[in-house]
Design a protein around this motif. Structure first.
Motif, PDB file in Angstrom:
ATOM      1  N   SER A  32      -9.326   1.704   0.569  1.00 58.65           N
ATOM      2  CA  SER A  32      -8.464   2.265  -0.474  1.00 58.65           C
ATOM      3  C   SER A  32      -9.156   3.482  -1.064  1.00 58.65           C
ATOM      4  O   SER A  32     -10.392   3.512  -1.168  1.00 58.65           O
TER       5      SER A  32
ATOM      6  N   ASN B 231      -4.057   5.412   0.154  1.00 57.86           N
ATOM      7  CA  ASN B 231      -4.857   6.176   1.102  1.00 57.86           C
ATOM      8  C   ASN B 231      -4.103   7.410   1.588  1.00 57.86           C
ATOM      9  O   ASN B 231      -2.906   7.560   1.322  1.00 57.86           O
TER      10      ASN B 231
ATOM     11  N   SER C  15       0.812  -1.217   0.000  1.00 65.68           N
ATOM     12  CA  SER C  15       0.000   0.000   0.000  1.00 65.68           C
ATOM     13  C   SER C  15       0.846   1.267   0.000  1.00 65.68           C
ATOM     14  O   SER C  15       2.021   1.254   0.368  1.00 65.68           O
TER      15      SER C  15
ATOM     16  N   ARG D 243      -3.315  -0.754  -2.344  1.00 66.95           N
ATOM     17  CA  ARG D 243      -4.234   0.175  -1.674  1.00 66.95           C
ATOM     18  C   ARG D 243      -3.554   1.541  -1.549  1.00 66.95           C
ATOM     19  O   ARG D 243      -2.364   1.607  -1.222  1.00 66.95           O
TER      20      ARG D 243
ATOM     21  N   ALA E 119      -5.553  -0.339  -8.191  1.00 74.90           N
ATOM     22  CA  ALA E 119      -6.402  -1.449  -7.764  1.00 74.90           C
ATOM     23  C   ALA E 119      -6.381  -2.503  -8.871  1.00 74.90           C
ATOM     24  O   ALA E 119      -6.297  -2.137 -10.043  1.00 74.90           O
TER      25      ALA E 119
ATOM     26  N   ALA F   4      -5.317   5.313  -6.405  1.00 70.49           N
ATOM     27  CA  ALA F   4      -6.121   4.214  -5.845  1.00 70.49           C
ATOM     28  C   ALA F   4      -6.915   3.542  -6.960  1.00 70.49           C
ATOM     29  O   ALA F   4      -7.044   2.310  -7.009  1.00 70.49           O
TER      30      ALA F   4
END
Ligand SMILES: NC(=O)c1ccc[n+]([C@@H]2O[C@H](COP(=O)([O-])OP(=O)(O)OC[C@H]3O[C@@H](n4cnc5c(N)ncnc54)[C@H](O)[C@@H]3O)[C@@H](O)[C@H]2O)c1
Length: 279
Positions: free
Chosen positions: A255, A190, A146, A188, A184, A180
């Motif tokens: 996400s 954020n 991520s 992820r 995908a 994001a």
């Protein structure tokens, strides 16, 4: 260990490898400390030679500190390579290095300052995040890891910076949403938006702010007074949301999410006691 002793609970990031930009002070350093406690190994990309030396002296083999500038793709790429060479993989990239504008308003700046300030601040706060993401993405796709980007209350509300900083943090929101979407289902992506804290956060040299730190123009009381929860947070107080977002076990579902880690500003935004044009 004694047979009756309960083993210490495993950290949320046990066995993970993170790379944090601007990990030499403030929030970035608090993230280094917290991620190590949670069981991760950590790489740092940091511009300051002194802070890089301090990281090496303090953390030894658990941290690989790369001296470099987030505005350079080569430096971002070198930090990824040095982290992966040392620890074997990359699970988490945290874009965090940024500069502030000390709230310099549109009307307080000359056109030259505005233009030069933009050309100095956006390459750190926005291009730095983009180039870091580009350098880290192949490793994160491999590890299905991520990315997390440090935002600010200025990613959501006016009055926490001037137009340069506020626009740069809003731009980072767009970056998070787009990445994001594009990364995908593998990665992820954020963001965490802290509010004011004491740190080494400085401003653009073109605005004469290269040696001005955030607490030179703000007091703990002034920061606490605009926060609904009415306290002055420490950098460590913001690290929990990053751990949550980074943890595979605790975050399979978030996400494209922005966490407002700002002591309740969403309740009513920023209310300064004085503000607006004073003509
Ligand atoms: N301090 C606050 O009040 C506050 C509030 C909200 C959000 N933030 C955000 O927190 C993040 C961390 O800032 P901080 O407050 O810990 O400040 P800080 O200055 O203590 O930490 C930022 C680090 O980034 C490094 N850095 C700056 N430019 C760089 C570059 N071009 N390349 C590589 N490294 C560079 C600095 O040397 C420093 O070590 C930033 O994204 C900032 O916008 C801070």
């Amino acid at each position: 260990m004694d047979a009756n002793q309960t083993p210490a609970p495993a950290g949320w990031l046990q066995g993970d490898v993170a790379l944090i930009t601007g990990g030499g002070s403030g929030l970035g350093l608090a993230l280094v400390e917290r991620f190590l406690l949670e069981g991760a190994k950590v790489g740092v990309l940091e511009r300051s030679h002194e802070k890089v030396d301090a990281l090496r002296a303090r953390f030894g083999d658990d941290v690989v500190a790369t001296q470099g500038d987030v505005r350079s793709y080569e430096d971002n790429s070198r930090a990824v390579a040095e982290t992966v060479n040392r620890f074997g993989k990359l699970d988490i990239f945290i874009g965090n290095a940024a500069i502030w504008d000390h709230g310099a308003s549109l009307m307080s700046l000359t056109p030259e300052q505005l233009a030069n300030g933009f050309d100095e601040l956006f390459p750190v706060n926005v291009k730095g995040y983009l180039l870091g993401a580009k350098a880290a993405a192949p490793e994160l796709i491999k590890s299905e890891g991520s990315m997390i980007f440090t935002l600010s209350n200025s990613a959501f509300y006016p009055g926490g910076g001037g137009p340069l900083y506020t626009a740069s943090k809003h731009a980072a929101v767009g970056l998070i949403r787009e990445l994001a979407y594009e990364l995908a289902p593998k990665v992820r992506v954020n963001g965490v938006g802290p509010c004011g804290m004491a740190s080494d956060l400085r401003g653009p040299a073109s605005l004469g702010q290269e040696n001005m730190r955030i607490m030179d123009s703000r007091s703990p009381e002034a920061i606490a007074s605009i926060l609904p929860l009415q306290f002055f947070p420490q950098a460590a107080d913001f690290t929990g949301p990053f751990v949550l977002l980074a943890s595979r076990a605790n975050n399979r579902t978030l996400s494209g999410v922005l966490l407002n880690a700002d002591a309740g500003l969403a309740i009513r935004g920023i209310r300064h006691t004085a503000g607006g044009l004073n003509l």
